[in-house]
Write a protein that holds these residues in place. Structure first.
Motif, short mmCIF file in Angstrom:
data_model
loop_
_atom_site.label_atom_id
_atom_site.label_comp_id
_atom_site.label_asym_id
_atom_site.label_seq_id
_atom_site.Cartn_x
_atom_site.Cartn_y
_atom_site.Cartn_z
N LEU A 247 53.94 70.35 101.40
CA LEU A 247 54.15 71.34 100.35
C LEU A 247 55.33 72.25 100.67
CD1 LEU A 247 50.49 72.37 99.45
CD2 LEU A 247 52.01 70.83 98.21
N ASN A 248 55.45 72.68 101.92
CA ASN A 248 56.57 73.54 102.29
C ASN A 248 57.90 72.83 102.10
OD1 ASN A 248 54.97 75.71 103.00
ND2 ASN A 248 54.77 75.08 105.13
N THR A 249 57.99 71.58 102.55
CA THR A 249 59.23 70.83 102.41
C THR A 249 59.59 70.63 100.94
OG1 THR A 249 58.71 69.68 104.47
CG2 THR A 249 60.40 68.70 103.07
N SER A 250 58.61 70.30 100.12
CA SER A 250 58.87 70.04 98.71
C SER A 250 59.29 71.31 97.98
CB SER A 250 57.63 69.44 98.06
OG SER A 250 57.25 68.24 98.70
N VAL A 251 58.62 72.42 98.24
CA VAL A 251 58.96 73.67 97.56
C VAL A 251 60.37 74.11 97.92
CG1 VAL A 251 58.38 76.12 97.39
CG2 VAL A 251 56.58 74.41 97.26
N ILE A 252 60.70 74.01 99.21
CA ILE A 252 62.04 74.42 99.65
C ILE A 252 63.11 73.54 99.01
CG2 ILE A 252 63.56 74.59 101.64
CD1 ILE A 252 61.53 76.84 101.40
N ALA A 253 62.81 72.25 98.84
CA ALA A 253 63.79 71.35 98.22
C ALA A 253 63.85 71.54 96.70
CB ALA A 253 63.43 69.91 98.55
N ALA A 258 65.83 73.16 91.03
CA ALA A 258 65.40 73.81 89.79
C ALA A 258 66.44 74.82 89.31
CB ALA A 258 64.05 74.50 90.00
N SER A 259 67.12 75.48 90.24
CA SER A 259 68.19 76.40 89.84
C SER A 259 69.32 75.65 89.15
CB SER A 259 68.71 77.15 91.07
OG SER A 259 67.67 77.87 91.70
N LEU A 260 69.69 74.48 89.68
CA LEU A 260 70.73 73.68 89.03
C LEU A 260 70.31 73.23 87.64
CD1 LEU A 260 71.94 71.36 91.95
CD2 LEU A 260 73.17 73.29 90.94
N LEU A 261 69.04 72.83 87.51
CA LEU A 261 68.58 72.27 86.25
C LEU A 261 68.37 73.33 85.18
CD1 LEU A 261 67.59 69.82 84.62
CD2 LEU A 261 65.33 70.17 85.62
N PHE A 262 67.63 74.39 85.51
CA PHE A 262 67.23 75.36 84.49
C PHE A 262 68.26 76.48 84.31
CE2 PHE A 262 63.21 73.60 86.19
CZ PHE A 262 62.76 73.00 85.04
N VAL A 263 68.91 76.87 85.40
CA VAL A 263 69.90 77.95 85.28
C VAL A 263 71.29 77.39 84.99
CG1 VAL A 263 70.96 79.90 86.47
CG2 VAL A 263 68.54 79.41 86.82
N GLY A 264 71.71 76.43 85.83
CA GLY A 264 73.05 75.90 85.66
C GLY A 264 73.22 75.13 84.37
N ALA A 265 72.33 74.15 84.13
CA ALA A 265 72.46 73.32 82.93
C ALA A 265 71.83 73.97 81.71
CB ALA A 265 71.80 71.96 83.19
N GLY A 266 70.71 74.67 81.89
CA GLY A 266 70.02 75.23 80.73
C GLY A 266 70.63 76.51 80.23
N LEU A 267 70.81 77.51 81.10
CA LEU A 267 71.30 78.82 80.67
C LEU A 267 72.82 78.89 80.61
CD1 LEU A 267 68.84 81.15 82.64
CD2 LEU A 267 68.68 80.35 80.27
N LEU A 268 73.50 78.32 81.60
CA LEU A 268 74.95 78.42 81.67
C LEU A 268 75.66 77.29 80.94
CD1 LEU A 268 75.35 79.52 85.39
CD2 LEU A 268 75.16 80.95 83.34
N GLY A 269 74.90 76.24 80.57
CA GLY A 269 75.50 75.17 79.79
C GLY A 269 76.37 74.22 80.57
N LEU A 276 72.42 65.11 87.33
CA LEU A 276 72.10 65.10 88.76
C LEU A 276 70.82 65.86 89.05
CD1 LEU A 276 73.08 64.44 91.70
CD2 LEU A 276 74.21 66.66 91.65
N ALA A 277 70.65 67.04 88.43
CA ALA A 277 69.51 67.90 88.75
C ALA A 277 68.20 67.33 88.24
CB ALA A 277 69.75 69.29 88.17
N LEU A 278 68.21 66.71 87.05
CA LEU A 278 66.95 66.20 86.50
C LEU A 278 66.39 65.08 87.37
CD1 LEU A 278 64.85 66.16 84.23
CD2 LEU A 278 66.28 64.47 83.06
N ALA A 279 67.24 64.14 87.79
CA ALA A 279 66.77 63.04 88.63
C ALA A 279 66.23 63.55 89.96
CB ALA A 279 67.90 62.04 88.85
N GLN A 280 66.90 64.51 90.55
CA GLN A 280 66.44 65.04 91.83
C GLN A 280 65.14 65.83 91.67
OE1 GLN A 280 69.66 67.26 93.58
NE2 GLN A 280 70.46 65.46 94.61
#
Length: 417
Positions: A247-253, A258-269, A276-280
């Motif tokens: 769980l620790n390894t997965s959360v840290i990864a 999630a920042s790339l997917l939801f912030v970078g792609a979602g909010l910043l466009g 890349l972020a969705l597959a990871q």
């Protein structure tokens, strides 16, 4: 919060292996949905795989509907094209099927006229990609995947055993199907970034599974002569011992992804990041699930038919069946023993011996087990507290009379002058 606290304090025990049919059913439902989506909906292939032309131009306050009308005016079906409005750069990105040079020039002039682009040669970027490039990339990716799987299968077979390698490969296929199925469900484009992300999550999924299998091997080493727990119980203990680490390894990864997917792609466009972020993101989450809930329970089922594992399970069952049960209560009485029996004596034999002693004592009012009725002189007052009272000791007589019995002269404690 209380549950998370218990998990991180290792104050828990989850029956992963015992509930494996539930995990199998859940995985079957997820994989089934993903496979149906890939068959029915298919994939939205990027221009690198399908081929075509890409036009990127300033929006100048236009709309997507206006771009689609422009495509229709030059004879291009909007249903075969992908139109994106980039909010951050205030541009349109128009992807069309493969066009001839004449169609490309005609569409460029139409877009420049519709959106008031002064210099089309400089302000409208046109890129043309053939489908042969995408097919080459796909072929190389498949070849690399096959080589990767073969090498990993060989390594796991040598390092552990072939059944562990088979379970790890099954979990790997599970993660691949789930990741690609999610791409089909959400309609994201499959680009070279997607291929890179998929190859990356393969390593993460295998890493987590190998760590769990290594702990399983430690817990099951030397169990041939043991009778404390079965193979399934030892494997389940290994899962509980490595759960916090997984769980620790997965959360840290997952946090940066999630920042790339939801912030970078979602909010910043930033559209180039979402592939890349969705597959990871999906691959890391699926890899954690499969290593805990799919790969290890599958290993238990693969090992269940081995003679050594079956003998171990039978030996543990016999040992637990021989555990002494609590003996029936026997009425307490004079001469009854409360201590444990001799080594090797069964619970029924102990109860029988105690019952025989009680019968012998019942025939003798003095509590002698030989049953003889001859009376012997006893000290005065011995019967006041029952037949089992002992005669007074020398210390008691000395305290009572002040002198030691059988001794003449001065009382004890006084010296002769």
């Amino acid at each position: 919060m209380a549950l998370l606290g218990r998990i991180y304090r290792s104050d828990f025990h989850i029956d992963f292996v015992g509930r494996r049919r539930v995990w199998y059913a859940l995985s079957g439902v997820i994989v089934g949905i993903c496979v149906l989506s890939m068959i029915i909906r298919g994939f939205s292939l990027g221009i690198e795989f399908s081929g075509g032309a890409v036009f990127q131009l300033p929006s100048h306050g236009g709309t997507v509907e206006q771009v689609e009308d422009t495509l229709s005016s030059v004879g291009i079906d909007p249903a075969d094209s992908v139109v994106q409005q980039l909010e951050t750069s205030k541009q349109f990105r128009v992807q069309t099927p493969t066009l001839s040079d004449e169609q490309t020039d005609k569409l460029t002039d139409a877009l420049a006229k519709r959106f008031s682009v002064a210099d089309p040669d400089r302000n409208i970027a046109v890129s043309t990609v053939g489908s042969s490039w995408g097919s080459t990339i796909t072929k190389k990716a498949v070849q690399g995947l096959i080589v990767f799987l073969v090498l990993v299968m060989i390594y796991l077979s040598v390092r552990f055993e072939w059944k562990m390698a088979a379970a790890a490969m099954a979990a790997l296929v599970h993660d691949l199907v789930v990741t690609m199925g999610v791409y089909s469900l959400v309609g994201f484009e499959v680009t070279p970034s997607t291929v890179i992300a998929v190859l990356t999550i393969l390593g993460f999924s295998l890493y987590d599974t190998v760590v769990v299998f290594d702990r399983v091997r430690e817990n099951t080493a030397g169990m041939a002569a043991s009778s404390r727990r079965t193979y399934a119980e030892a494997t389940n203990d290994a899962l509980n011992e490595t759960l916090v680490r997984s769980l620790n390894t997965s959360v840290i990864a997952l946090i940066p992804v999630a920042s790339l997917l939801f912030v970078g792609a979602g909010l910043l466009g930033a559209g180039t990041l979402k592939d890349l972020a969705l597959a990871q993101f999906v691959g890391i989450a699926s890899g954690t699930y499969s290593s805990l809930f799919f790969a290890t329970p599958l290993l238990v089922d693969l090992k269940r038919g081995e003679p050594a594992v079956r003998a171990l399970d039978a030996r543990v069952a016999r040992e637990r069946g021989r555990r002494p049960r609590s003996a029936p209560s026997v009425p307490a009485g004079p001469g009854a023993s409360d201590g444990p029996g001799e080594p090797g004596e069964t619970a029924s034999g102990e109860v029988t011996a105690r019952a025989g002693g009680l019968a012998a004592v019942a025939g003798d009012p003095l509590g002698r087990p030989d049953g003889s009725g001859a009376r012997e002189p006893v000290p005065a007052g011995a019967g006041l507290a029952g037949a089992g009272r002992r005669p007074p000791t020398a210390g008691a007589a000395r305290r009572a009379g002040g002198r030691k019995p059988g001794r003449r002269g001065r009382p004890s404690g006084k010296k002769r002058r």
